[in-house]
Design an enzyme around this catalytic site. Structure first.
Site, PDB file in Angstrom:
ATOM      1  N   ASP A 118       0.866  -1.157   0.000  1.00 14.48           N
ATOM      2  CA  ASP A 118       0.000   0.000   0.000  1.00 14.48           C
ATOM      3  C   ASP A 118       0.917   1.224   0.000  1.00 14.48           C
ATOM      4  OD1 ASP A 118      -2.222   1.633   0.450  1.00 14.48           O
ATOM      5  OD2 ASP A 118      -1.799   1.641   2.590  1.00 14.48           O
ATOM      6  N   ARG A 158      -5.325   4.480  -7.960  1.00  8.85           N
ATOM      7  CA  ARG A 158      -6.779   4.594  -7.922  1.00  8.85           C
ATOM      8  C   ARG A 158      -7.445   3.221  -7.814  1.00  8.85           C
ATOM      9  NH1 ARG A 158      -7.731   9.487  -6.991  1.00  8.85           N
ATOM     10  NH2 ARG A 158      -7.528  11.140  -8.523  1.00  8.85           N
ATOM     11  N   ASP A 179      -1.530  -0.788   5.867  1.00 12.40           N
ATOM     12  CA  ASP A 179      -1.818  -0.319   7.215  1.00 12.40           C
ATOM     13  C   ASP A 179      -3.283  -0.024   7.449  1.00 12.40           C
ATOM     14  OD1 ASP A 179      -1.946   1.940   5.586  1.00 12.40           O
ATOM     15  OD2 ASP A 179      -1.626   3.229   7.314  1.00 12.40           O
ATOM     16  N   ASP A 229      -4.252   6.602  -4.603  1.00 11.25           N
ATOM     17  CA  ASP A 229      -3.933   7.958  -5.049  1.00 11.25           C
ATOM     18  C   ASP A 229      -4.043   8.115  -6.557  1.00 11.25           C
ATOM     19  OD1 ASP A 229      -3.554   8.971  -2.648  1.00 11.25           O
ATOM     20  OD2 ASP A 229      -1.368   8.923  -2.663  1.00 11.25           O
TER      21      ASP A 229
END
Lengths: 1184, 351
Positions: free
Chosen positions: A464, A857, A883, A755
């Site tokens: 991630d 995304r 996380d 993002d």
């Protein structure tokens, strides 16, 4: 198997991390004024996401009326009536699995879930039949009993600890409203375990909540209560919960209060609650904001009163307390394959024995009656046979007996040894100082205890971004306001004194965190004026301060005149924005349910919060409707750029929009997270329209979410652009180095992020995932056909590049002919068309040909889909690290899931196998501990196979000289103790402590990790070689004494003692030859075991009732005995030693060379340090 | 483990994590927990390998030679008599001859001493094809009964030789029942050679395993006679032949000590042995041999150990030479990073 594991939140997944959560808002129908009384702070309020079936199910479910079958009825303040119809659980909890009575049966039942144990049980039972009694009763049961006992003691200890904590938990007290007893109704202390559903409970500030309860009253007149849910989901910020208006009006002592709550059955979804309350004949609907859960604490609220609806084991926290996930390691799967081979070998040996026994019996058929050693016939008179059931039966018995004698071919002790070794390895990983994170004060956590060795075989890491590669500590960096970029070239961090502070009475309140301010912008704001520019800037910061769900808390400082304002909120982005606004003089001072107070450049203004449209992933924005002091009504909206530009009025200020777009692009290529802020003033008519629609939507009982979204979408249009903000999410310490190490180790690192593409790419550069020499393939498509074409192009491209570098290698061999690295960048929209369609295969081809894959995304389920893409198509081990709650699915899908215990709560940690504080620890974890664990475990398994097989082969050779009657020269006790005591300890010690290479070397040469990826330490070839060695060693052990004593007076017990000692010494020497590092513990266990064996043999031979009495003393007195032991050891080890010497010198593995380097490295230090670095280009720097 | 506790129990975890951060969880440094215990890291360098092999060779070859010469010094006379001791006319009815109580089983054999035999000369009988290690056989005894009179009735493991005429047999079981009962009388030039049958059993057996208060009872009183009878007035601890026999042999071919001749036998002495050929090995094709042998430090005559040591020693010397040659012709610098696989291709080393 990953899917079997319980999800914390099974149906809907929380939205992707980066965007902002928003509370729903509802106008109270009871109160005529447009006052808002309920705001929820639940970030993870389930919201539908495109393409997710679970969400639509959820939607359907929420529209369903609660039927009587699905509901439980709770009569408020009437626990006896509540509990008479249904048997609800009491509030006492029991996490202990066993009681004193049930411990033995239940624990045994659980242990016998292991097939191996059943096998040994069957053998022990077989041995109890008189015809098959190979071992004595005690001896046959001992190994199994020992293993069971060790495990049982371990379980009992753990359970005792659980019982102890249960007792403490159940013994805590809470104030419960007593029934209509003497002295009127008042709250009395009651122990937690005696609390019943339906009772009214009062919680004071900072008290834990004993059970799940619906709030009725709080000390706040509007019914707000703040709770901290850190024990539930690890999120440390405060969440707001509300009591219903209907109950608030009642008196706190519950006089004349009647009503009941109809709520859904207990479930484990901590973010969902679905109920309605009937009070005074009126039906009120209840949702997640109205319930407080067991395990949470009340904060910043003097007291709260609620009615218990779920108690004890039915509370959400208890339903969620599932154990550690169980996975099976790759090595163990392989080991089972070899166990099967060994079973085959065992059966072969048994068949050989029973066939030979049959042949022997047939050939000697006539002699058996009276031959002294067989004596088939009991007496000459009758025909009866003694203990003889015909050749067929004898063969059958021989078969069963041979299984009993050769049983340890399947190493029973291996299972328990592996558990102990993993425990030891886990101990060292947890205690490793370099895996300790100072910032969060967290050690490494081993949540799954049986996949330690998988860490040494990872080929793909799926990471991630937010919170994993970055710190998830947002910092406001720059803003573009009204088309002007304030990137703060001269920005400075204000000193303590000059920081902006608010004067409240005689006190100064200052925001807790300081933010760099741009002097030009500050000037602009201060200069005031009604000029367009200053006005826009002020509105921009007003929007930042108002359009959020942040709760300001005041914190005392040593100086009584100073107080700090601490902003608490779900989203780190929002917190950063509010701090930024405060730094520029727009300090959010107070939030109540209906209004907020903002100190605007020294002037305290009160704004009514008229409506709040929460964030959802369809709209990707949130908005508030604010009633300003000047009686205007304004709509502030903030959201992701692509969603915002859709609703911004483009007919005016086009140049500003274009300038902002340029700035946004610049920000995101710096790796900043961007948000666009817009606003609109609502006219009276618009506001009335909106209000009626909003009121209607929020009073709808079912399908409310969809309607509210529609209302929001209606009003969020034709916005004026105010500007955009850039927030920096700092890279975690050591991330670029960690990624480079992993890449050198042959691990492919894929980054999956929510993002935007530009942000993802720039982060990719700054963490060295992408380098300038890489060829980037970008797939960014909006239809399936386009996707297919992109993929085909990509395949062609990778083929061409591969051919190019191949050609380069051919022509200029020997020189640097680096392959052109390729990076694939793909976005979530394309993935929608690719995952779970036939295009997956193409994507797999492209992705595996690329060195780096970056997915932007992506939705949580897509993350899992990408992991599955690799996992299902290759044998390569995958590791997912993340996380947040959005990484849970990916963590569970991967072979190894690692959770970062960071800012975003504990869902990821709860779902993970290992948890740690920082991304960079992954390097130590994989390259050092993973390598060691794999190497140790692989060797231990092979060694255990060898150790037991050599013993079995030795028994087998002897059986050939006993008329196939399965006599063992070795005493039964030695046979039984062999794998449990004589040889068990050294292999465990070596499995825990041995290191082939030092930490330094492993980190210096990450390529050494390849040994685990290529399965160099445990494979079929090694197994077969080991087995061949085993046969040779068993031949040496058996035949050297056999031939030496061929025609002598040697008795069975003496020869047995020689064999026992010989085999124990040989297997220990074998281990000793393979030990890499001798520390005192290794020495002690190895030589200690040989001494212990000798002592055991001596003790056994000192018992007069055993046939072997005193043999060892006699045999030890002869020189021949010692010569034999020496001869066996040397003869047994020569082939292995010679092979080892030969391969280590002439076909050295990388590990061997690195070991030599470690020992003699100072000679070659200069070259050594140069080479590994040269393969990598200079790191990309200067972006941030 | 704290992580485990937290994950298995909600209540437990509650308190774990609510504990404030006042105490750091940073692991305490110790060489043990950081896996940095001082350790020796042996590496098989050429010098080590060559030395090890050479050393083993140099130790093993002399030992082998010593063993061989010791074995060579042993003088051994082996005489198989089971076939020859059956009169010509009974050769086809061996069993009948053995089972009949009428036939005369006496048999005379002459042995020539091939080399001088120093006293003591051990007299053994050797049985071939006799599975004293057969499972049915080794189990068929009662050690408790042998030790103490109190356990006289413990005969469960002795079937079918557990009871006779309703009372327990002492000593019970197949082993005792099949006690060897051939006897040998030696004479040298018609002078009787005394065979000392004292102290042929282990003293430990006599003292602790066979009770001095246990007397033979009911022994060989059944219908099947397996072997020797015992004098019922001598306690088991004094019945040395029985004690020797009861120490069951490890292998199907075995020797048992019969006695010791405590005079030197000279070269070409002609020893006459009068054998009472009572023991029936004919029923299962067993062989009987009489063995006279001297001993040395490695026991009886056995060349195997010497040969084995010489072979292993020779092999090690050979290997050590091989490794020397290999290192001379194909040397490799130890710890040279250019041999690492990822450096090999780039640096142009042949892989």
């Amino acid at each position: 198997m990953a899917q079997d594991r319980p999800l914390l939140d099974p149906s809907p997944r929380p939205p992707p991390a980066p965007l902002l959560p928003e509370p729903p808002i509802r106008l109270d129908p009871a109160a005529r004024s447009a006052r808002v009384d309920r705001i929820s702070f639940v970030a993870d309020t389930p919201v539908p996401r495109r393409g997710s079936r679970a969400d639509s199910d959820r939607l359907a479910a929420s529209q369903r009326e609660l039927s009587d079958d699905d509901a439980r009825l709770v009569y408020i303040n009437d626990p006896s009536r509540t509990n008479e119809r249904f048997e609800f659980a009491g509030n006492s909890i029991r996490t202990g699995k066993y009681s004193v009575l049930t411990f033995l049966p239940r624990n045994l039942f659980e242990q016998f879930h292991r097939v191996a144990y059943i096998y040994f049980l069957v053998i022990a039972v077989l041995n109890q039949l008189p015809q098959l009694a190979v071992f004595g009763r005690g001896a046959s049961v001992l190994p199994l009993a020992f293993v069971l006992l060790v495990t049982a003691v371990k379980d009992a200890y753990e359970d005792w600890r659980r019982h102890r904590s249960d007792r403490i938990e159940n013994g805590r007290t809470a104030s419960v409203l007593a029934g209509a007893g003497a002295g009127g109704r008042q709250f009395q202390p009651v122990r937690w375990k005696d609390i019943r559903v339906g009772e009214i409970i009062r919680i004071a500030a900072n008290e834990s909540i004993p059970c799940d309860m619906v709030l009725l009253f709080t000390s706040d007149p509007t019914g707000v209560a703040y709770v901290q849910t850190i024990n539930l989901d690890g999120e440390s910020n405060l969440k707001t919960r509300y009591a219903k208006q209907e109950t608030l009006s009642k008196s706190v002592d519950m006089e004349g209060f009647t009503g009941f709550i109809r709520c859904e059955r207990p479930n484990r979804n901590i973010y969902g609650f679905h109920a309605n309350m009937e009070i005074d004949g009126r039906k009120v609907s209840l949702g997640p904001p109205n319930i407080v859960l067991r395990g949470c604490e009340i904060k910043n609220t003097a007291w709260a009163v609620g009615v218990a609806v779920y108690a004890g084991t039915e509370t959400k926290v208890m339903l969620n307390s599932s154990g550690a996930p169980s996975k099976r390691s790759r090595l163990e799967t392989h080991m089972n394959r070899e166990t099967l081979l060994l079973s085959g070998l065992l059966i072969t040996l048994c068949l050989v024995v029973c066939v030979l026994a049959g042949v022997w019996l047939r050939n000697h058929k006539d002699e058996l009656d009276y031959s002294p050693y067989f004596r088939k016939r009991a007496s000459p008179d009758d025909d009866s046979s003694y203990n003889y059931y015909g050749i067929g039966m004898q063969i059958f018995f021989t078969l069963l007996m041979s299984v009993i004698v050769f049983q340890i071919m399947i190493p029973i002790s291996l299972y328990i040894s592996m558990e102990l070794v993993r425990l030891g390895q886990a101990y060292f990983m947890i205690r490793d100082a370099s895996l300790y994170d100072e910032a969060s004060n967290s050690r490494f956590q081993c949540r799954a205890l049986n996949i330690n060795e998988d860490l040494g075989q990872i080929k793909y890491v799926f990471s991630d971004k937010t919170g994993t590669l970055t710190e998830n500590k947002m910092e406001f960096q720059c803003a573009s306001i009204n088309g002007v970029d304030y990137s703060g070239g001269k920005a400075s961090l204000p000193g303590d004194g000059e920081a902006y502070s608010v004067v409240v009475g005689d006190q100064f309140w200052r925001p807790k965190l300081l933010v760099k301010t741009d002097p030009q912008l500050v000037r602009l704001l201060r200069s005031g004026g009604e000029r367009g520019e200053g006005m826009r800037a002020r509105e921009f910061f007003l929007a930042l301060a108002a359009c959020n769900t942040i709760v300001p808390l005041t914190v005392e400082t040593p100086d009584p005149k100073r107080k700090l304002i601490d902003y608490q909120g779900e989203s780190p982005d929002e917190v950063a924005l509010v701090y930024a606004a405060a730094a520029y003089g727009f300090v959010l001072v107070e939030r109540t349910s209906g209004h907020i107070v903002i100190d605007v450049l020294g002037e305290r203004l009160r704004f009514d919060v008229l409506g709040l449209h929460e964030f959802d992933s369809d709209r990707k924005r949130m908005s508030v409707i604010i009633g300003c002091p000047d009686k205007t009504v304004k709509l502030f909206v903030k959201g992701a750029d692509n969603s915002m530009f859709g609703v911004i009025e483009r007919s005016i200020n086009l140049d500003i929009i274009q300038a902002t777009e340029t700035h946004l692009h610049a920000y995101s290529s710096l790796g900043l997270r961007t948000l666009v802020i817009g606003m609109r003033e609502l006219s009276r008519a618009e506001f009335d329209d909106w209000q009626s629609a909003y009121e209607k939507a929020s009073t709808t009982l079912f399908g409310r979410g969809g309607l509210l979204r529609a209302v929001a979408a209606n009003v969020e249009c034709n916005l004026h652009i105010l500007g955009a903000s850039g927030i920096e999410d700092k890279l975690q310490q050591g991330v670029p180095e960690a990624i480079e190490s992993l890449r050198q180790a042959g691990i492919k690192v894929w980054v999956l992020t929510g993002d935007k593409q530009e942000t993802a790419i720039s982060i990719g550069y700054s963490c060295k995932l992408l380098t300038s020499e890489m060829t980037q393939i970008v797939i960014n498509s909006h239809s399936k056909d386009y996707c297919r074409k992109s993929l085909e192009d990509a395949i062609a491209m990778t083929d061409r590049l591969a051919a190019m570098s191949l050609g380069a290698q051919n022509t200029i061999t020997g020189t640097e002919s680096q392959r052109v690295p390729i990076a694939l960048i793909i976005d979530g929209t394309s993935l929608v068309y690719i995952l779970e369609t036939e295009l997956e295969e193409e994507l797999f081809k492209v992705a595996t040909a690329c060195d780096v894959v970056l997915c932007c995304r992506v939705a949580p389920l897509q993350k899992a889909g990408i992991v599955a893409l690799i996992k299902n198509r290759t044998d390569d081990m995958t590791l997912a690290i993340g996380d947040g709650a959005n990484d849970v699915s990916m963590i569970q899908m991967a072979d190894v899931g690692v959770g970062i215990s960071g800012q975003e709560g504990r869902q990821a940690v709860m779902a993970s196998d290992f948890a740690m504080g920082q991304f960079r620890f992954l390097v130590t974890l994989l390259l050092v501990h993973g390598h060691w664990n794999y190497q140790r475990m692989a060797y231990m398994i092979l060694y255990n196979f060898y150790r037991n097989a050599v013993f079995v082969f030795m028994l087998f050779w002897y059986v050939l000289y006993t008329a196939f009657s399965l006599t063992t020269a070795i005493t039964e006790w030695s046979s039984v103790l062999y794998s449990v005591i004589y040889t068990a300890l050294p292999t465990i010690v070596v499995g825990i402590l041995d290191k082939d290479l030092s930490r330094k070397t492993l980190l210096k040469y990450p390529q050494l990790y390849g040994s685990g990826q290529r399965e160099e330490r445990y494979n079929l070839k090694l197994f077969i070689l080991t087995m061949m060695d085993t046969v040779w060693q068993s031949l040496a052990i058996f035949f050297i004494p056999f031939l030496a004593y061929r025609h002598s007076t040697i008795d069975g017990s003496s020869l047995g003692d020689i064999w026992t000692l010989a085999v124990v010494i040989l297997v220990n020497i074998h281990l000793a030859l393979d030990v890499f590092r001798w520390n005192w513990i290794t020495h002690a266990s190895m030589w200690g075991c040989i001494v212990a064996t000798a002592i055991c043999v001596i003790i056994i031979d000192s018992i007069p009732v055993l046939p072997g009495y005193w043999s060892i003393y006699h045999v030890m007195g002869t020189g021949l005995f010692w010569l034999l032991l020496l001869g066996i050891t040397v003869a047994g080890m020569v082939p292995r030693f010679a092979m080892k010497a030969f391969t280590e010198y002439f076909m050295p593995s990388d590990i061997q060379i690195a070991r030599e380097l470690e020992k003699f490295g100072n000679l070659n230090e200069a070259t050594a340090s140069e080479i590994p670095m040269s393969t990598f280009s200079q790191p990309q720097q200067g972006f941030i | 483990m704290n992580s485990k506790g937290a994950s298995t129990s909600g209540g437990d975890g509650t308190r774990d994590s609510s504990a404030p951060r006042r105490n750091s969880k940073k692991p305490k440094y110790s060489r043990f927990t950081q896996q940095e215990l001082p350790a020796c890291k042996p590496i098989l360098t050429p010098a080590w390998i060559i030395t090890a092999f050479a050393l083993v060779g140099l130790v093993f070859v002399p030992i082998g030679l010593a063993s061989l010469s010791a074995s060579e010094q042993v003088v051994e006379i082996v005489d198989r008599y089971d076939i020859d001791c059956i009169p010509e006319q009974f050769q086809n009815h061996q069993l009948a001859y053995m089972q009949s109580s009428q036939t005369n089983k006496t048999c005379t054999r002459n042995l020539i001493v091939p080399r001088k035999m120093n006293s003591p000369v051990y007299v053994y009988y050797q049985l071939d094809n006799f599975y004293q290690n057969h499972r049915r056989y080794v189990k068929s005894r009662s050690d408790k009964q042998l030790r103490s009179k109190a356990y006289e009735h413990v005969t469960d493991s002795c079937k079918p030789e557990d009871k006779a005429n309703g009372s327990a047999i002492v000593p019970c079981g197949l082993i005792a029942w099949s006690l060897f009962n051939d006897t040998y009388k030696f004479s040298l030039d018609s002078k009787v050679l005394e065979v000392n049958k004292k102290n042929i059993a282990w003293k430990s057996d006599q003292d602790h395993k066979f009770g001095s208060d246990v007397y033979p009872k009911n022994f060989q009183s059944g219908e099947l006679i397996g072997g020797a009878k015992l004098n019922a007035s001598i306690p088991l601890s004094e019945q040395e032949d029985l004690i020797v026999w009861m120490r069951t042999a490890a292998l199907p071919t075995f020797r048992k000590l019969y006695g010791k001749i405590e005079v030197d036998l000279e070269l070409n002495d002609k020893i006459t042995v009068v054998i009472q050929n009572n023991y029936n090995t004919y029923s299962f094709g067993g062989k009987k041999k009489l063995v006279l042998s001297t001993t040395t430090w490695i026991g009886g005559k056995n060349d195997f150990l010497g040969v084995a040591y010489l072979t292993v020693g020779g092999l090690c010397l050979f290997l050590s030479i091989c490794f020397v040659l290999l290192y001379v012709f194909k040397p490799r610098t130890l710890g040279d990073p250019s041999y690492l696989s990822w450096n090999r291709n780039a640096a142009g080393h042949p892989s």
